[in-house]
Design a protein around this motif. Structure first.
Motif, PDB file in Angstrom:
ATOM      1  N   VAL A 248      -7.545  -1.851   5.373  1.00 34.24           N
ATOM      2  CA  VAL A 248      -6.650  -1.504   4.362  1.00 34.24           C
ATOM      3  C   VAL A 248      -6.307  -0.323   4.158  1.00 34.24           C
ATOM      4  N   PHE A 249      -7.292   0.487   4.439  1.00 32.82           N
ATOM      5  CA  PHE A 249      -6.857   1.957   4.306  1.00 32.82           C
ATOM      6  C   PHE A 249      -5.721   2.476   5.360  1.00 32.82           C
ATOM      7  N   ALA A 250      -6.043   1.894   6.448  1.00 30.66           N
ATOM      8  CA  ALA A 250      -5.006   2.257   7.810  1.00 30.66           C
ATOM      9  C   ALA A 250      -3.913   1.573   7.505  1.00 30.66           C
ATOM     10  N   THR A 251      -3.752   0.395   7.083  1.00 29.10           N
ATOM     11  CA  THR A 251      -2.451  -0.277   6.562  1.00 29.10           C
ATOM     12  C   THR A 251      -1.703   0.453   5.590  1.00 29.10           C
ATOM     13  N   PHE A 252      -2.172   0.708   4.529  1.00 28.90           N
ATOM     14  CA  PHE A 252      -1.640   1.408   3.447  1.00 28.90           C
ATOM     15  C   PHE A 252      -1.223   2.753   3.647  1.00 28.90           C
ATOM     16  N   PHE A 253      -2.136   3.626   4.465  1.00 26.17           N
ATOM     17  CA  PHE A 253      -1.794   4.872   4.591  1.00 26.17           C
ATOM     18  C   PHE A 253      -0.638   5.153   5.507  1.00 26.17           C
ATOM     19  N   LEU A 254      -0.533   4.405   6.704  1.00 21.06           N
ATOM     20  CA  LEU A 254       0.490   4.512   7.528  1.00 21.06           C
ATOM     21  C   LEU A 254       1.890   4.038   7.034  1.00 21.06           C
ATOM     22  N   THR A 255       1.876   2.969   6.201  1.00 20.89           N
ATOM     23  CA  THR A 255       3.068   2.588   5.486  1.00 20.89           C
ATOM     24  C   THR A 255       3.619   3.661   4.682  1.00 20.89           C
TER      25      THR A 255
END
Length: 404
Positions: free
Chosen positions: A178-185
């Protein structure tokens, strides 16, 4: 001379802010009675919802209850403000970096002129919102992608056995994804939209992602509890569907809340607008979302009456026969949950039971109140479990065994 001193004490922005606050305070003062009546009505609605939901026998016409209504409203307002601030705070980081874009009036008329069907009108307004506020589109994409990953994680957790060792591993993996998806987006959106430095965009995305993960994690706990109480014997698919509805409402609240707070600073009457928004939230929590209002009222009454104790033990200085069910010893009570205190009586229930049976303990009969102490290691807690009214006869048999 006064004008010179005033001009050197602050800039034009400060004077405009002071003038706006003075105008809003005057506006509130002119409407004191309607606002006071609204406060009283909302406090009564919250207390009524608590009585109905928790089956607590309290009289709305009791003098002790009536005098406490303003304090009850203040606590509910502060609690709702903190909850809304926790929900909206992740979105505010990104909203400040993506200012709204002016849409030409001709294009706005074309988008809103679709009167062929109601669906086309709604889609036209949504398209206008996304064009005017690019934050709404970016936050929706990042939150929905993260939400899908987190709901898949929750679904796997629900399918596990109660004491499975894979729970920690699945939870950690889900939070990292969740962190990686939200951060990169959000990082890609800030760099593409604002052309700011990577370092600046990195920290904004980092803080937004961390706060959003915390919001997801905290919001999951009440969502699971509500889904479990609503769908007790149903499959996990139904529970996930209900939890998904909660998360979609969370994302919409974040978007609309961030846009509202962002535009509030440009409003001519920010205090008046905030007052109406707070009253609207209170009305919503006490009418449509009555369990939320009931929980807020319960926390206010229980915390103030028990001294912020979830479980309490009374030291009794008198032995009343009508309270034999809650006696552990002649001078102490069993673990109790203090619901409230009204008219010189503690309204209590046995702690850890689902029974709605309520006891009234006079305040003059209580010598002291203490936390529920856990049993000593290796010692059985004979009085903490079971229904109220069961007596411990272990101490009664000990003298007989010694005589033998």
């Amino acid at each position: 001379m006064n004008k010179t001193a005033l001009s050197t004490s602050g800039g034009p922005a400060t004077h405009r802010a002071i003038k706006s606050i003075s105008r809003d305070l005057k506006w509130l003062n002119e409407r004191t009675w309607p606002l006071a009546s609204m406060v009283l009505v909302l406090a009564v609605l919250g207390l009524y919802g608590y009585i109905v939901h928790e089956k607590v026998p309290l009289s709305l016409f009791s003098p002790g209850i009536i005098t406490g209504l303003p304090a009850l409203f203040v606590f509910q307002l502060l609690a709702i403000t903190l909850i809304v601030a926790m929900i909206i705070s992740p979105a505010l980081f990104l909203y400040s970096e993506l200012p709204k874009v002016r849409v030409p009036s001709r294009k706005k008329r074309l988008l809103l002129a679709t009167k062929r069907s109601r669906f086309q009108s709604i889609t036209g307004r949504a398209k206008l919102l996304f064009q005017k506020h690019p934050f709404a589109l970016i936050w929706s994409m990042a939150s929905l992608l993260s939400c899908v990953i987190w709901l898949a994680t929750v679904y796997k957790l629900l399918a596990l056995e109660p004491n499975s060792e894979d729970g920690t591993r699945i939870t950690t993996s889900g939070l990292l994804l969740v962190f990686a998806t939200f951060f990169l987006t959000t990082l890609a959106a800030i760099i593409f939209r604002t052309r700011k430095s990577i370092t600046h965009a990195f920290f904004i995305s980092l803080f937004s992602s961390l706060f959003q993960i915390l919001t997801f994690f905290i919001f999951t706990l009440p969502a699971l509890a509500i889904s479990e109480s609503s769908i007790q014997q149903g499959p996990n698919d139904q529970r996930i569907s209900l939890i998904s509805t909660f998360f979609i409402a969370l994302i919409l609240t974040q978007i609309l809340g961030a846009i509202f707070i962002g535009t509030l600073s440009k409003n001519k009457q920010p205090i008046a607008t905030s007052t109406f928004a707070a009253l609207a939230l209170m009305t919503l929590s006490h009418t449509i979302l009555q369990p939320v209002g009931s929980a807020l009222t319960a926390n206010a009454l229980q915390i103030s009456a028990s001294g912020a104790r979830a479980c309490a033990i009374f030291g009794l200085n008198t032995q009343l026969s009508v309270l034999d069910d809650i006696h552990a010893t002649p001078i102490t009570s069993i673990p109790l949950k203090i619901l409230t205190e009204a008219d010189s009586q503690y309204v209590v229930r046995p702690h850890g039971t689902s029974s709605k049976k309520t006891y009234f303990v006079p305040t003059e009969a209580v010598a002291w109140i203490d936390d529920c102490s856990p049993p000593n290691p290796g010692e059985k807690d004979d009085g903490s479990e079971g229904e109220p009214g069961e007596k411990k006869d272990k101490t009664d048999h000990q003298p007989q065994e010694q005589d033998r």
